[in-house]
Design a protein around this motif. Structure first.
Motif, short mmCIF file in Angstrom:
data_model
loop_
_atom_site.label_atom_id
_atom_site.label_comp_id
_atom_site.label_asym_id
_atom_site.label_seq_id
_atom_site.Cartn_x
_atom_site.Cartn_y
_atom_site.Cartn_z
N ASP A 164 3.79 21.06 12.31
CA ASP A 164 2.59 21.30 11.49
C ASP A 164 2.69 20.71 10.09
O ASP A 164 2.24 21.31 9.12
N GLY A 165 3.31 19.54 9.98
CA GLY A 165 3.40 18.86 8.70
C GLY A 165 4.52 19.36 7.79
O GLY A 165 4.65 18.92 6.65
N ILE A 166 5.33 20.29 8.28
CA ILE A 166 6.41 20.87 7.47
C ILE A 166 7.76 20.43 8.02
O ILE A 166 8.10 20.72 9.18
N LEU A 167 8.52 19.71 7.23
CA LEU A 167 9.86 19.26 7.60
C LEU A 167 10.87 20.25 7.04
O LEU A 167 10.91 20.50 5.84
N ARG A 168 11.69 20.81 7.91
CA ARG A 168 12.73 21.74 7.48
C ARG A 168 14.08 21.04 7.57
O ARG A 168 14.51 20.62 8.64
N ILE A 169 14.73 20.90 6.42
CA ILE A 169 16.06 20.30 6.35
C ILE A 169 17.05 21.44 6.10
O ILE A 169 16.93 22.16 5.10
N THR A 170 18.01 21.60 7.01
CA THR A 170 18.95 22.71 6.92
C THR A 170 20.35 22.22 6.58
O THR A 170 20.88 21.34 7.29
N LEU A 171 20.93 22.74 5.51
CA LEU A 171 22.33 22.47 5.20
C LEU A 171 23.14 23.19 6.27
O LEU A 171 23.12 24.42 6.36
N ALA A 172 23.87 22.44 7.09
CA ALA A 172 24.48 23.02 8.29
C ALA A 172 25.99 22.88 8.31
O ALA A 172 26.58 22.53 9.34
N SER A 173 26.63 23.16 7.19
CA SER A 173 28.09 23.11 7.12
C SER A 173 28.63 24.40 6.52
O SER A 173 29.27 24.41 5.46
N PRO A 174 28.35 25.55 7.18
CA PRO A 174 28.88 26.81 6.67
C PRO A 174 30.41 26.82 6.80
O PRO A 174 30.96 26.03 7.58
N SER A 233 8.28 8.08 3.75
CA SER A 233 7.32 7.19 4.42
C SER A 233 6.75 7.80 5.69
O SER A 233 5.96 7.15 6.39
N ASP A 234 7.14 9.02 6.01
CA ASP A 234 6.64 9.69 7.21
C ASP A 234 5.32 10.40 6.88
O ASP A 234 5.31 11.44 6.23
N GLU A 235 4.21 9.84 7.34
CA GLU A 235 2.90 10.39 6.98
C GLU A 235 2.63 11.74 7.63
O GLU A 235 1.71 12.45 7.22
N THR A 236 3.41 12.11 8.64
CA THR A 236 3.21 13.42 9.27
C THR A 236 3.80 14.55 8.44
O THR A 236 3.45 15.71 8.63
N VAL A 237 4.69 14.21 7.51
CA VAL A 237 5.33 15.23 6.67
C VAL A 237 4.48 15.48 5.44
O VAL A 237 4.19 14.56 4.67
N ARG A 238 4.08 16.72 5.24
CA ARG A 238 3.30 17.10 4.07
C ARG A 238 4.14 17.86 3.05
O ARG A 238 3.95 17.74 1.85
N VAL A 239 5.04 18.71 3.57
CA VAL A 239 5.87 19.58 2.73
C VAL A 239 7.29 19.59 3.31
O VAL A 239 7.47 19.52 4.53
N ILE A 240 8.28 19.70 2.43
CA ILE A 240 9.68 19.79 2.86
C ILE A 240 10.24 21.15 2.46
O ILE A 240 10.06 21.59 1.32
N VAL A 241 10.93 21.79 3.40
CA VAL A 241 11.62 23.05 3.12
C VAL A 241 13.12 22.78 3.22
O VAL A 241 13.60 22.26 4.23
N LEU A 242 13.85 23.13 2.18
CA LEU A 242 15.30 22.96 2.15
C LEU A 242 15.95 24.33 2.33
O LEU A 242 15.73 25.23 1.52
N ARG A 243 16.73 24.52 3.38
CA ARG A 243 17.30 25.81 3.71
C ARG A 243 18.77 25.66 4.09
O ARG A 243 19.33 24.58 3.96
N SER A 244 19.39 26.71 4.61
CA SER A 244 20.81 26.63 4.94
C SER A 244 21.17 27.54 6.09
O SER A 244 20.44 28.47 6.44
N GLU A 245 22.34 27.28 6.67
CA GLU A 245 22.94 28.17 7.66
C GLU A 245 23.98 29.05 6.96
O GLU A 245 24.61 28.63 5.99
N GLY A 246 24.17 30.26 7.45
CA GLY A 246 25.22 31.11 6.94
C GLY A 246 24.86 31.94 5.72
O GLY A 246 23.69 32.01 5.33
N LYS A 247 25.87 32.54 5.11
CA LYS A 247 25.67 33.47 4.00
C LYS A 247 25.65 32.79 2.64
O LYS A 247 25.40 33.44 1.63
N VAL A 248 25.96 31.51 2.61
CA VAL A 248 25.96 30.76 1.35
C VAL A 248 24.92 29.64 1.44
O VAL A 248 24.98 28.82 2.37
N PHE A 249 23.99 29.61 0.51
CA PHE A 249 23.01 28.52 0.49
C PHE A 249 23.74 27.21 0.21
O PHE A 249 23.67 26.26 0.98
N CYS A 250 24.45 27.17 -0.90
CA CYS A 250 25.25 26.00 -1.24
C CYS A 250 26.20 26.38 -2.37
O CYS A 250 25.75 26.87 -3.41
#
Length: 272
Positions: free
Chosen positions: A21-31, A53-70
């Motif tokens: 739905d136009g939302i790209l979720r990028i997950t930090l995945a090195s807990p 350059s991806d016209e389908t992406v409207r918003v980016i969400v930056l998230r993480s795995e585990g108990k530490v964001f970063c």
């Protein structure tokens, strides 16, 4: 005699992505730390660059795995390079320049970036949150710029921090190195909202969906103008934003949006 089965060691990617739905979720995945190693930063920047350059992406969400964001930079990776002839200087410079590039990529990105903070964000991890356009955190999230505790002042995190919170609050975090809770971070202006852990993801997605429903052209124009005018004096800012407003008015999406408002109907965005 049966042949021995081949053994393949799979290496998990430092980030994972999903889009809907136009939302790209990028997950930090090195807990457990989701540290900003060279590999992590290169992967993160790569995904951010692709999304430009991806016209389908409207918003980016930056998230993480585990108990530490970063937890910030990978101190073990940095320390491992001290044995070189230059005592690690070249690698330290490479790390800090790449980190600065990642943070500027977020700020200059044409798509809004929302940090979804679950857990702890420290040092360059706190810088990552501050660099995002918006940030929503769980009630249990905590933040710190603790470099001063290990003899390494958080000078680069300071750039993003001081552009998002007051000077007194920034200096409090930088000079003490102490952890602050989510409500304090919200009162400082580091994050937008604090919500229960169980509703964090839904709150962020609701936020993202509202933004994704707007004209992508208007979002790009507005985000760029916001950061540009913020570095100008008052007269320059008005001179610049007058030009931006006029150009924006000439766009088809502005004509469509105003027309839809007058006609009391939903706009149909074209992105131009």
């Amino acid at each position: 005699m049966a042949e021995a089965a081949a053994v393949h060691e799979s290496v998990k990617a430092p980030v994972s992505v999903s889009e809907a739905d136009g939302i790209l979720r990028i997950t930090l995945a090195s807990p457990p730390a989701n540290a900003l190693s060279i590999g992590m930063m290169e992967a993160l920047k790569g995904e951010l660059d692709r999304a430009q350059s991806d016209e389908t992406v409207r918003v980016i969400v930056l998230r993480s795995e585990g108990k530490v964001f970063c937890a910030g930079h990978d101190l073990k990776e940095l320390t491992a390079h001290r044995s070189g002839k230059d005592r690690g200087r070249a690698f330290f410079e490479k790390t800090m320049l790449l980190c600065a590039s990642v943070m500027q990529t977020i700020v200059r990105h044409p798509k809004p970036v929302i940090a979804e903070v679950s857990g702890v964000a420290t040092a360059a991890g706190c810088q990552l949150v501050a660099s995002c356009d918006l940030a929503v955190a769980s009630e249990t999230a905590k933040f710190a710029t603790p470099g001063v505790n290990i003899g390494l002042f958080c000078s680069t995190p300071m750039v993003a921090l001081s552009r998002n919170v007051s000077r007194k609050h920034a200096m409090e975090m930088l000079l003490t190195g102490e952890m602050i809770d989510a409500e304090t971070a919200r009162s400082f202006g580091l994050i937008n909202r604090v919500v229960p852990q169980e509703s964090l993801n839904q709150t962020v997605m609701d936020f993202a969906q509202v933004i994704a429903s707007k004209s992508p052209l208007t979002l790009r124009i507005g985000k760029e103008a916001f950061y540009e005018q913020a570095e100008m004096d008052l007269a320059q800012a008005y001179e610049y934003t007058v030009r931006v407003m006029v150009e924006n008015m000439m766009a088809q999406d502005a004509e469509e949006g105003i027309g839809a408002f007058i006609e009391k109907r939903a706009p149909e965005w074209q992105g131009r």
